[in-house]
Design a protein around this motif. Structure first.
Motif, PDB file in Angstrom:
ATOM      1  N   VAL A 124       0.986  -1.467 -11.176  1.00 38.64           N
ATOM      2  CA  VAL A 124       1.586  -1.275  -9.855  1.00 38.64           C
ATOM      3  C   VAL A 124       1.372  -2.513  -8.995  1.00 38.64           C
ATOM      4  O   VAL A 124       0.238  -2.978  -8.817  1.00 38.64           O
ATOM      5  CB  VAL A 124       0.972  -0.045  -9.158  1.00 38.64           C
ATOM      6  CG1 VAL A 124       1.523   0.120  -7.749  1.00 38.64           C
ATOM      7  CG2 VAL A 124       1.246   1.206  -9.983  1.00 38.64           C
ATOM      8  N   SER A 125       2.469  -3.044  -8.475  1.00 38.44           N
ATOM      9  CA  SER A 125       2.399  -4.192  -7.573  1.00 38.44           C
ATOM     10  C   SER A 125       2.148  -3.710  -6.152  1.00 38.44           C
ATOM     11  O   SER A 125       2.889  -2.882  -5.626  1.00 38.44           O
ATOM     12  CB  SER A 125       3.698  -4.995  -7.624  1.00 38.44           C
ATOM     13  OG  SER A 125       3.732  -5.951  -6.573  1.00 38.44           O
ATOM     14  N   ARG A 126       1.120  -4.250  -5.523  1.00 35.40           N
ATOM     15  CA  ARG A 126       0.814  -3.911  -4.137  1.00 35.40           C
ATOM     16  C   ARG A 126       1.584  -4.794  -3.145  1.00 35.40           C
ATOM     17  O   ARG A 126       1.489  -4.573  -1.934  1.00 35.40           O
ATOM     18  CB  ARG A 126      -0.690  -4.068  -3.880  1.00 35.40           C
ATOM     19  CG  ARG A 126      -1.554  -3.015  -4.579  1.00 35.40           C
ATOM     20  CD  ARG A 126      -3.024  -3.273  -4.292  1.00 35.40           C
ATOM     21  NE  ARG A 126      -3.889  -2.219  -4.830  1.00 35.40           N
ATOM     22  CZ  ARG A 126      -4.275  -1.148  -4.156  1.00 35.40           C
ATOM     23  NH1 ARG A 126      -3.861  -0.975  -2.917  1.00 35.40           N
ATOM     24  NH2 ARG A 126      -5.070  -0.246  -4.705  1.00 35.40           N
ATOM     25  N   THR A 127       2.307  -5.792  -3.640  1.00 37.88           N
ATOM     26  CA  THR A 127       2.929  -6.767  -2.741  1.00 37.88           C
ATOM     27  C   THR A 127       4.457  -6.703  -2.705  1.00 37.88           C
ATOM     28  O   THR A 127       5.077  -7.355  -1.873  1.00 37.88           O
ATOM     29  CB  THR A 127       2.507  -8.195  -3.130  1.00 37.88           C
ATOM     30  OG1 THR A 127       2.909  -8.461  -4.487  1.00 37.88           O
ATOM     31  CG2 THR A 127       0.999  -8.355  -3.030  1.00 37.88           C
ATOM     32  N   ASP A 128       5.081  -5.955  -3.615  1.00 40.20           N
ATOM     33  CA  ASP A 128       6.546  -5.944  -3.698  1.00 40.20           C
ATOM     34  C   ASP A 128       7.209  -5.564  -2.380  1.00 40.20           C
ATOM     35  O   ASP A 128       8.211  -6.156  -1.990  1.00 40.20           O
ATOM     36  CB  ASP A 128       7.011  -4.979  -4.796  1.00 40.20           C
ATOM     37  CG  ASP A 128       7.266  -5.702  -6.108  1.00 40.20           C
ATOM     38  OD1 ASP A 128       6.554  -6.694  -6.358  1.00 40.20           O
ATOM     39  OD2 ASP A 128       8.149  -5.283  -6.861  1.00 40.20           O
ATOM     40  N   PHE A 129       6.674  -4.558  -1.708  1.00 42.32           N
ATOM     41  CA  PHE A 129       7.321  -4.068  -0.494  1.00 42.32           C
ATOM     42  C   PHE A 129       6.998  -4.920   0.733  1.00 42.32           C
ATOM     43  O   PHE A 129       7.501  -4.650   1.820  1.00 42.32           O
ATOM     44  CB  PHE A 129       6.935  -2.611  -0.243  1.00 42.32           C
ATOM     45  CG  PHE A 129       7.460  -1.672  -1.302  1.00 42.32           C
ATOM     46  CD1 PHE A 129       8.781  -1.711  -1.698  1.00 42.32           C
ATOM     47  CD2 PHE A 129       6.612  -0.747  -1.906  1.00 42.32           C
ATOM     48  CE1 PHE A 129       9.268  -0.856  -2.682  1.00 42.32           C
ATOM     49  CE2 PHE A 129       7.089   0.118  -2.875  1.00 42.32           C
ATOM     50  CZ  PHE A 129       8.424   0.062  -3.272  1.00 42.32           C
ATOM     51  N   SER A 160      -7.278  -4.589  -5.747  1.00 41.28           N
ATOM     52  CA  SER A 160      -7.183  -4.142  -4.357  1.00 41.28           C
ATOM     53  C   SER A 160      -6.136  -4.915  -3.571  1.00 41.28           C
ATOM     54  O   SER A 160      -5.643  -4.436  -2.540  1.00 41.28           O
ATOM     55  CB  SER A 160      -8.549  -4.282  -3.674  1.00 41.28           C
ATOM     56  OG  SER A 160      -8.934  -5.638  -3.588  1.00 41.28           O
ATOM     57  N   LEU A 161      -5.742  -6.103  -4.055  1.00 44.67           N
ATOM     58  CA  LEU A 161      -4.818  -6.944  -3.290  1.00 44.67           C
ATOM     59  C   LEU A 161      -3.458  -7.144  -3.949  1.00 44.67           C
ATOM     60  O   LEU A 161      -2.448  -7.257  -3.246  1.00 44.67           O
ATOM     61  CB  LEU A 161      -5.449  -8.327  -3.045  1.00 44.67           C
ATOM     62  CG  LEU A 161      -6.714  -8.356  -2.182  1.00 44.67           C
ATOM     63  CD1 LEU A 161      -7.250  -9.772  -2.103  1.00 44.67           C
ATOM     64  CD2 LEU A 161      -6.422  -7.809  -0.789  1.00 44.67           C
ATOM     65  N   PRO A 166       5.611   0.646  -9.086  1.00 44.79           N
ATOM     66  CA  PRO A 166       5.380   0.432 -10.515  1.00 44.79           C
ATOM     67  C   PRO A 166       6.290  -0.673 -11.058  1.00 44.79           C
ATOM     68  O   PRO A 166       7.498  -0.658 -10.814  1.00 44.79           O
ATOM     69  CB  PRO A 166       5.751   1.787 -11.144  1.00 44.79           C
ATOM     70  CG  PRO A 166       5.667   2.772 -10.023  1.00 44.79           C
ATOM     71  CD  PRO A 166       6.077   2.018  -8.800  1.00 44.79           C
ATOM     72  N   VAL A 167       5.700  -1.632 -11.762  1.00 47.90           N
ATOM     73  CA  VAL A 167       6.479  -2.760 -12.281  1.00 47.90           C
ATOM     74  C   VAL A 167       6.432  -2.869 -13.799  1.00 47.90           C
ATOM     75  O   VAL A 167       7.240  -3.584 -14.394  1.00 47.90           O
ATOM     76  CB  VAL A 167       6.015  -4.087 -11.661  1.00 47.90           C
ATOM     77  CG1 VAL A 167       6.308  -4.112 -10.170  1.00 47.90           C
ATOM     78  CG2 VAL A 167       4.527  -4.350 -11.910  1.00 47.90           C
TER      79      VAL A 167
END
Length: 226
Positions: free
Chosen positions: A57-62, A32-33, A198-199
């Motif tokens: 999927v990275s939730r923090t990249d952006f 979730s984080l 997506p990473v």
């Protein structure tokens, strides 16, 4: 005697249960984080992603680098690409949510597409050479599926503040912003609906590979400026 022998087994089972509960809690917190897993249910993003791929999927990249043209994003399509309610029963929705969480099936409300238009952009299909143009300039799209046109559907859109215009890489089979031109919102997706980037492809193993963030979509001009 038999009762005494069974006593040591009870704390062991209790420990296993607590360990499993803790593992689920930690996994849920991480997903979730920071990082989540998604299943690719269609060919709309080929050749980058194939049907059946599982992606990390990275939730923090952006958070550290803003979304730019050319980025691939995973987003919540409710209110734009997907209806607010699926109409399925509670049991079907629960099973679908579980399969989505486990990464073994796709979601009816989560999508992966490529950003073509940012807030303030004007996107037109197509120019005399059958290229998409952004703000009057044709764009270079090396990611489009071989043999596909940039778009078989003509359009001219302006992206409002806080929204994105999104297309699949396999343009001939992708249901994307073009499919919703006549719908409320016109296929625009709110930026706050983006889940992450997506990473990594993590399954199948023969496709295990990182997904590099592409450079911003470039524009091109001819000698006469056309």
């Amino acid at each position: 005697m038999d009762h005494t022998k069974r006593q040591p087994g009870k704390p062991g089972w209790r420990f296993v249960f607590l360990a499993l509960a803790l593992a689920v809690l930690v996994s849920g917190l991480v997903r979730s984080l920071w990082l989540d897993v998604y299943f690719i249910p269609s060919a709309s993003m080929e050749p980058l992603f194939n049907t059946g791929d599982r992606i990390l999927v990275s939730r923090t990249d952006f958070q550290s680098a803003p979304i730019r043209r050319g980025d691939v994003v995973v987003f919540d399509g409710r209110g734009s690409f997907a209806p607010l309610h699926s109409g399925a029963g509670p049991l079907a929705e629960a099973l679908s949510s579980a399969g989505h969480w486990l990464g073994v099936m796709g979601s009816d409300t989560t999508y992966v597409k490529r950003v073509i238009g940012l807030p303030g952009d004007s996107i037109v299909c197509c120019d005399a050479q059958q290229r998409l143009t952004v703000n009057g300039q044709p764009i270079v799209e090396p990611y489009v599926h071989a043999g596909d046109a940039p778009s078989d559907q003509e359009f001219s859109v302006s992206v409002p503040a806080g929204r994105l215009w999104l297309l699949g890489d396999h343009r001939s089979v992708s249901a994307d912003s073009r499919s919703l031109l006549g719908a409320p919102g016109g296929g625009m997706v709110r930026m706050d609906k983006v889940i992450g980037r997506p990473v990594q492809i993590i399954w199948p193993l023969d496709r295990f590979a990182s997904v590099a963030r592409p450079p911003q979509v470039a524009t091109t001009t001819t000698k006469d400026g056309q």
